[in-house]
Design a protein around this motif. Structure first.
Motif, PDB file in Angstrom:
ATOM      1  N   LYS A 100       8.176  20.800  -9.264  1.00  0.00           N
ATOM      2  CA  LYS A 100       6.916  20.717  -8.505  1.00  0.00           C
ATOM      3  C   LYS A 100       6.064  19.589  -9.073  1.00  0.00           C
ATOM      4  O   LYS A 100       6.182  19.229 -10.249  1.00  0.00           O
ATOM      5  N   VAL A 101       5.151  19.064  -8.263  1.00  0.00           N
ATOM      6  CA  VAL A 101       4.272  17.993  -8.720  1.00  0.00           C
ATOM      7  C   VAL A 101       3.254  18.554  -9.707  1.00  0.00           C
ATOM      8  O   VAL A 101       2.498  19.478  -9.379  1.00  0.00           O
ATOM      9  N   ALA A 102       3.250  17.976 -10.909  1.00  0.00           N
ATOM     10  CA  ALA A 102       2.274  18.352 -11.935  1.00  0.00           C
ATOM     11  C   ALA A 102       1.103  17.379 -11.950  1.00  0.00           C
ATOM     12  O   ALA A 102      -0.030  17.765 -12.236  1.00  0.00           O
ATOM     13  N   HIS A 103       1.383  16.114 -11.604  1.00  0.00           N
ATOM     14  CA  HIS A 103       0.343  15.081 -11.643  1.00  0.00           C
ATOM     15  C   HIS A 103       0.643  14.047 -10.570  1.00  0.00           C
ATOM     16  O   HIS A 103       1.782  13.605 -10.426  1.00  0.00           O
ATOM     17  N   GLU A 104      -0.385  13.688  -9.812  1.00  0.00           N
ATOM     18  CA  GLU A 104      -0.258  12.654  -8.796  1.00  0.00           C
ATOM     19  C   GLU A 104      -1.415  11.685  -8.942  1.00  0.00           C
ATOM     20  O   GLU A 104      -2.558  12.092  -9.149  1.00  0.00           O
ATOM     21  N   THR A 105      -1.101  10.399  -8.837  1.00  0.00           N
ATOM     22  CA  THR A 105      -2.123   9.357  -8.807  1.00  0.00           C
ATOM     23  C   THR A 105      -1.923   8.582  -7.518  1.00  0.00           C
ATOM     24  O   THR A 105      -0.793   8.196  -7.198  1.00  0.00           O
ATOM     25  N   GLN A 106      -3.022   8.382  -6.774  1.00  0.00           N
ATOM     26  CA  GLN A 106      -2.939   7.632  -5.522  1.00  0.00           C
ATOM     27  C   GLN A 106      -3.815   6.388  -5.608  1.00  0.00           C
ATOM     28  O   GLN A 106      -4.971   6.466  -6.033  1.00  0.00           O
ATOM     29  N   TYR A 107      -3.228   5.267  -5.200  1.00  0.00           N
ATOM     30  CA  TYR A 107      -3.932   3.979  -5.153  1.00  0.00           C
ATOM     31  C   TYR A 107      -4.013   3.528  -3.695  1.00  0.00           C
ATOM     32  O   TYR A 107      -3.023   3.577  -2.976  1.00  0.00           O
ATOM     33  N   PHE A 108      -5.193   3.074  -3.287  1.00  0.00           N
ATOM     34  CA  PHE A 108      -5.439   2.651  -1.915  1.00  0.00           C
ATOM     35  C   PHE A 108      -5.805   1.168  -1.883  1.00  0.00           C
ATOM     36  O   PHE A 108      -6.543   0.696  -2.740  1.00  0.00           O
ATOM     37  N   SER A 109      -5.315   0.473  -0.862  1.00  0.00           N
ATOM     38  CA  SER A 109      -5.646  -0.930  -0.684  1.00  0.00           C
ATOM     39  C   SER A 109      -5.916  -1.170   0.793  1.00  0.00           C
ATOM     40  O   SER A 109      -5.063  -0.889   1.635  1.00  0.00           O
ATOM     41  N   ASP A 110      -7.076  -1.660   1.077  1.00  0.00           N
ATOM     42  CA  ASP A 110      -7.410  -1.989   2.456  1.00  0.00           C
ATOM     43  C   ASP A 110      -6.921  -3.398   2.785  1.00  0.00           C
ATOM     44  O   ASP A 110      -6.809  -4.254   1.894  1.00  0.00           O
ATOM     45  N   PRO A 111      -6.629  -3.662   4.056  1.00  0.00           N
ATOM     46  CA  PRO A 111      -6.162  -5.000   4.431  1.00  0.00           C
ATOM     47  C   PRO A 111      -7.254  -6.042   4.180  1.00  0.00           C
ATOM     48  O   PRO A 111      -8.445  -5.730   4.180  1.00  0.00           O
ATOM     49  N   PHE A 112      -6.821  -7.275   3.958  1.00  0.00           N
ATOM     50  CA  PHE A 112      -7.760  -8.384   3.791  1.00  0.00           C
ATOM     51  C   PHE A 112      -7.178  -9.614   4.467  1.00  0.00           C
ATOM     52  O   PHE A 112      -5.971  -9.693   4.711  1.00  0.00           O
ATOM     53  N   ASP A 113      -8.048 -10.563   4.773  1.00  0.00           N
ATOM     54  CA  ASP A 113      -7.607 -11.785   5.438  1.00  0.00           C
ATOM     55  C   ASP A 113      -6.770 -12.623   4.479  1.00  0.00           C
ATOM     56  O   ASP A 113      -7.070 -12.685   3.278  1.00  0.00           O
ATOM     57  N   PRO A 114      -5.751 -13.295   5.011  1.00  0.00           N
ATOM     58  CA  PRO A 114      -4.921 -14.130   4.149  1.00  0.00           C
ATOM     59  C   PRO A 114      -5.721 -15.307   3.608  1.00  0.00           C
ATOM     60  O   PRO A 114      -6.629 -15.819   4.262  1.00  0.00           O
ATOM     61  N   GLY A 115      -5.342 -15.737   2.412  1.00  0.00           N
ATOM     62  CA  GLY A 115      -6.016 -16.872   1.783  1.00  0.00           C
ATOM     63  C   GLY A 115      -5.497 -18.192   2.327  1.00  0.00           C
ATOM     64  O   GLY A 115      -4.280 -18.383   2.445  1.00  0.00           O
ATOM     65  N   PRO A 116      -6.398 -19.116   2.667  1.00  0.00           N
ATOM     66  CA  PRO A 116      -5.966 -20.391   3.236  1.00  0.00           C
ATOM     67  C   PRO A 116      -5.156 -21.235   2.249  1.00  0.00           C
ATOM     68  O   PRO A 116      -4.338 -22.058   2.660  1.00  0.00           O
ATOM     69  N   SER A 117      -5.319 -21.027   0.955  1.00  0.00           N
ATOM     70  CA  SER A 117      -4.616 -21.842  -0.034  1.00  0.00           C
ATOM     71  C   SER A 117      -3.104 -21.617  -0.017  1.00  0.00           C
ATOM     72  O   SER A 117      -2.352 -22.467  -0.477  1.00  0.00           O
ATOM     73  N   ARG A 118      -2.648 -20.504   0.507  1.00  0.00           N
ATOM     74  CA  ARG A 118      -1.204 -20.238   0.530  1.00  0.00           C
ATOM     75  C   ARG A 118      -0.634 -20.223   1.947  1.00  0.00           C
ATOM     76  O   ARG A 118       0.529 -19.877   2.146  1.00  0.00           O
ATOM     77  N   ALA A 119      -1.411 -20.626   2.929  1.00  0.00           N
ATOM     78  CA  ALA A 119      -1.010 -20.549   4.337  1.00  0.00           C
ATOM     79  C   ALA A 119       0.307 -21.272   4.617  1.00  0.00           C
ATOM     80  O   ALA A 119       1.105 -20.806   5.427  1.00  0.00           O
ATOM     81  N   GLN A 120       0.564 -22.374   3.933  1.00  0.00           N
ATOM     82  CA  GLN A 120       1.788 -23.140   4.223  1.00  0.00           C
ATOM     83  C   GLN A 120       3.057 -22.440   3.756  1.00  0.00           C
ATOM     84  O   GLN A 120       4.156 -22.829   4.148  1.00  0.00           O
ATOM     85  N   TRP A 121       2.945 -21.402   2.939  1.00  0.00           N
ATOM     86  CA  TRP A 121       4.128 -20.732   2.388  1.00  0.00           C
ATOM     87  C   TRP A 121       4.357 -19.323   2.939  1.00  0.00           C
ATOM     88  O   TRP A 121       5.317 -18.682   2.569  1.00  0.00           O
ATOM     89  N   VAL A 122       3.487 -18.834   3.785  1.00  0.00           N
ATOM     90  CA  VAL A 122       3.568 -17.435   4.185  1.00  0.00           C
ATOM     91  C   VAL A 122       3.835 -17.288   5.678  1.00  0.00           C
ATOM     92  O   VAL A 122       3.639 -18.210   6.454  1.00  0.00           O
ATOM     93  N   GLU A 123       4.280 -16.088   6.028  1.00  0.00           N
ATOM     94  CA  GLU A 123       4.354 -15.683   7.429  1.00  0.00           C
ATOM     95  C   GLU A 123       3.612 -14.358   7.559  1.00  0.00           C
ATOM     96  O   GLU A 123       3.549 -13.587   6.614  1.00  0.00           O
ATOM     97  N   GLN A 124       2.996 -14.129   8.679  1.00  0.00           N
ATOM     98  CA  GLN A 124       2.237 -12.901   8.906  1.00  0.00           C
ATOM     99  C   GLN A 124       3.191 -11.734   9.180  1.00  0.00           C
ATOM    100  O   GLN A 124       4.122 -11.873   9.970  1.00  0.00           O
ATOM    101  N   MET A 125       2.946 -10.626   8.519  1.00  0.00           N
ATOM    102  CA  MET A 125       3.722  -9.408   8.754  1.00  0.00           C
ATOM    103  C   MET A 125       3.103  -8.642   9.916  1.00  0.00           C
ATOM    104  O   MET A 125       1.903  -8.729  10.136  1.00  0.00           O
ATOM    105  N   PRO A 126       3.924  -7.892  10.660  1.00  0.00           N
ATOM    106  CA  PRO A 126       3.364  -7.101  11.774  1.00  0.00           C
ATOM    107  C   PRO A 126       2.480  -5.983  11.266  1.00  0.00           C
ATOM    108  O   PRO A 126       2.562  -5.523  10.193  1.00  0.00           O
TER     109      PRO A 126
END
Length: 126
Positions: A100-126
């Motif tokens: 059974k679960v004795a300990h759980e830790t949850q981490y949350f991350s909200d979406p953010f706009d992509p950084g323009p400095s890396r635009a030439q190397w990335v593709e947008q995920m759905p």
């Protein structure tokens, strides 16, 4: 408890979470389980208190599991928790004791706009 049994319990847990079935969702926890949310500094002690805190949330929630990895007593689930239509990318780290679960830790991350400095190397995920 074998890994396949823990994995099956996790599958039931996340399916019940998505269905708002609070009884089945919380069967995976020990009575003395501890849940921590580091970003808000909250700690909840006890399965019933964890269940009550989640049942009291007014938001409509959906859970989409992206992957579950683990072995033995340590399991990690990456999923998208959608609150009222807004996605929050989430990681749950569960530590098991006697199946059974004795300990759980949850981490949350909200979406953010992509950084323009890396635009030439990335593709947008759905």
């Amino acid at each position: 408890m074998e890994d396949r049994e823990i994995r099956a319990a996790l599958d039931r847990h996340w399916a019940a979470s998505d269905a708002n079935d609070f009884e089945v969702e919380h069967q995976i926890y020990r009575e003395d389980a501890v849940l921590e949310y580091p970003q808000s500094g909250e700690r909840i002690r006890g399965r019933r208190r964890i269940q009550s805190s989640r049942a009291a949330q007014p938001n409509r929630k959906r859970f989409t599991v992206r992957r579950i990895v683990g072995a033995g007593d340590l399991w990690v689930t990456e999923y998208v928790l959608t609150y009222d239509g807004r996605p929050s990318y989430t990681v749950s780290i569960m530590e098991f004791l006697d199946g059974k679960v004795a300990h759980e830790t949850q981490y949350f991350s909200d979406p953010f706009d992509p950084g323009p400095s890396r635009a030439q190397w990335v593709e947008q995920m759905p």
